[in-house]
Design a protein around this motif. Structure first.
Motif, PDB file in Angstrom:
ATOM      1  N   GLN A   1      11.628   6.697 -10.954  1.00  0.00           N
ATOM      2  CA  GLN A   1      11.706   6.179  -9.592  1.00  0.00           C
ATOM      3  C   GLN A   1      12.695   5.027  -9.491  1.00  0.00           C
ATOM      4  O   GLN A   1      13.449   4.934  -8.529  1.00  0.00           O
ATOM      5  N   PHE A   2      12.702   4.135 -10.459  1.00  0.00           N
ATOM      6  CA  PHE A   2      13.630   3.008 -10.414  1.00  0.00           C
ATOM      7  C   PHE A   2      15.080   3.467 -10.533  1.00  0.00           C
ATOM      8  O   PHE A   2      15.975   2.866  -9.957  1.00  0.00           O
TER       9      PHE A   2
ATOM     10  N   SER B   1       6.578   6.477  -2.768  1.00  0.00           N
ATOM     11  CA  SER B   1       7.248   5.952  -3.949  1.00  0.00           C
ATOM     12  C   SER B   1       6.683   4.565  -4.241  1.00  0.00           C
ATOM     13  O   SER B   1       5.950   3.994  -3.440  1.00  0.00           O
ATOM     14  N   VAL B   2       7.074   4.039  -5.375  1.00  0.00           N
ATOM     15  CA  VAL B   2       6.619   2.697  -5.740  1.00  0.00           C
ATOM     16  C   VAL B   2       7.197   1.665  -4.773  1.00  0.00           C
ATOM     17  O   VAL B   2       6.577   0.643  -4.497  1.00  0.00           O
TER      18      VAL B   2
ATOM     19  N   GLY C   1       4.279   0.126  -2.669  1.00  0.00           N
ATOM     20  CA  GLY C   1       3.955  -1.084  -3.423  1.00  0.00           C
ATOM     21  C   GLY C   1       3.434  -0.745  -4.813  1.00  0.00           C
ATOM     22  O   GLY C   1       2.856   0.313  -5.041  1.00  0.00           O
ATOM     23  N   GLY C   2       3.657  -1.669  -5.714  1.00  0.00           N
ATOM     24  CA  GLY C   2       3.309  -1.439  -7.106  1.00  0.00           C
ATOM     25  C   GLY C   2       1.821  -1.276  -7.359  1.00  0.00           C
ATOM     26  O   GLY C   2       1.407  -0.431  -8.150  1.00  0.00           O
ATOM     27  N   ARG C   3       1.011  -2.086  -6.696  1.00  0.00           N
ATOM     28  CA  ARG C   3      -0.434  -2.021  -6.920  1.00  0.00           C
ATOM     29  C   ARG C   3      -1.015  -0.691  -6.436  1.00  0.00           C
ATOM     30  O   ARG C   3      -1.805  -0.057  -7.129  1.00  0.00           O
ATOM     31  N   TRP C   4      -0.626  -0.271  -5.222  1.00  0.00           N
ATOM     32  CA  TRP C   4      -1.091   1.005  -4.692  1.00  0.00           C
ATOM     33  C   TRP C   4      -0.639   2.146  -5.596  1.00  0.00           C
ATOM     34  O   TRP C   4      -1.421   3.039  -5.919  1.00  0.00           O
TER      35      TRP C   4
ATOM     36  N   TYR D   1      -1.375   6.735  -8.404  1.00  0.00           N
ATOM     37  CA  TYR D   1      -0.759   7.632  -9.371  1.00  0.00           C
ATOM     38  C   TYR D   1      -1.453   7.547 -10.726  1.00  0.00           C
ATOM     39  O   TYR D   1      -1.630   8.565 -11.405  1.00  0.00           O
ATOM     40  N   GLY D   2      -1.877   6.356 -11.100  1.00  0.00           N
ATOM     41  CA  GLY D   2      -2.597   6.201 -12.367  1.00  0.00           C
ATOM     42  C   GLY D   2      -3.892   7.007 -12.387  1.00  0.00           C
ATOM     43  O   GLY D   2      -4.203   7.679 -13.371  1.00  0.00           O
TER      44      GLY D   2
END
Length: 161
Positions: free
Chosen positions: A150-151, A93-94, A98-101, A106-107
């Protein structure tokens, strides 16, 4: 099951125009456990895509896109692997990664999925710019919806355990 229902009942019926097509089901494939082998991952993705195809009348388009995404998932995860590996992580998950990974992993997978989906859907070289427009609008929209899901549904405490 919720991914399928939301995709089929809500997102498939939303038509904002300009070729925008929001897809949430790739998040399910992305969030499957790290330890899952490539062949079981591809088989599960194929079955999952077929279920969405059966409701969408897309004749294997979602199934093939899901399989392509499942094929590249271990490669992308290996490419972005942390130095210590993924052993201590229970879920993807985010929050846990972490956001960068999450943005890169996922991007990239979402870009691969959508590129395959819209290229096969069109299957004409003279519609190249139309396909690029669809990809350019759909990937960020699908990514943002996946982040929102996710949030809302995954708590930070649950993911960090």
């Amino acid at each position: 099951m919720l991914f399928v229902l939301f995709q089929v009942l809500v997102l498939n019926n939303v038509e904002p125009g300009l070729g925008l097509y929001i897809m949430i089901y790739p998040l399910f494939i992305f969030m499957l456990p790290f330890q899952m082998g490539t062949v079981p991952l591809m088989l599960l993705s194929f079955a999952f895509g077929l279920v969405i195809d059966s409701f969408s009348n897309t004749f294997g388009l979602h199934a093939s896109s899901a399989v392509v995404m499942a094929f590249f998932r271990p490669l992308i995860f290996k490419w972005l692997s942390p130095r210590d590996g993924y052993e201590n992580i229970e879920s993807i998950s985010v929050y846990s990664m972490g956001g960068r990974w999450f943005l890169f992993a996922y991007g990239t997978l979402l870009l691969i999925h959508h590129t395959w989906f819209f290229s096969i859907e069109s299957f004409k070289l003279n519609e190249f710019l139309w396909v690029l427009l669809k990809i350019g609008l759909s990937v960020p929209s699908s990514f943002l919806l996946s982040l929102l899901v996710q949030f809302i549904f995954i708590s930070n405490k649950k993911a960090v355990r």
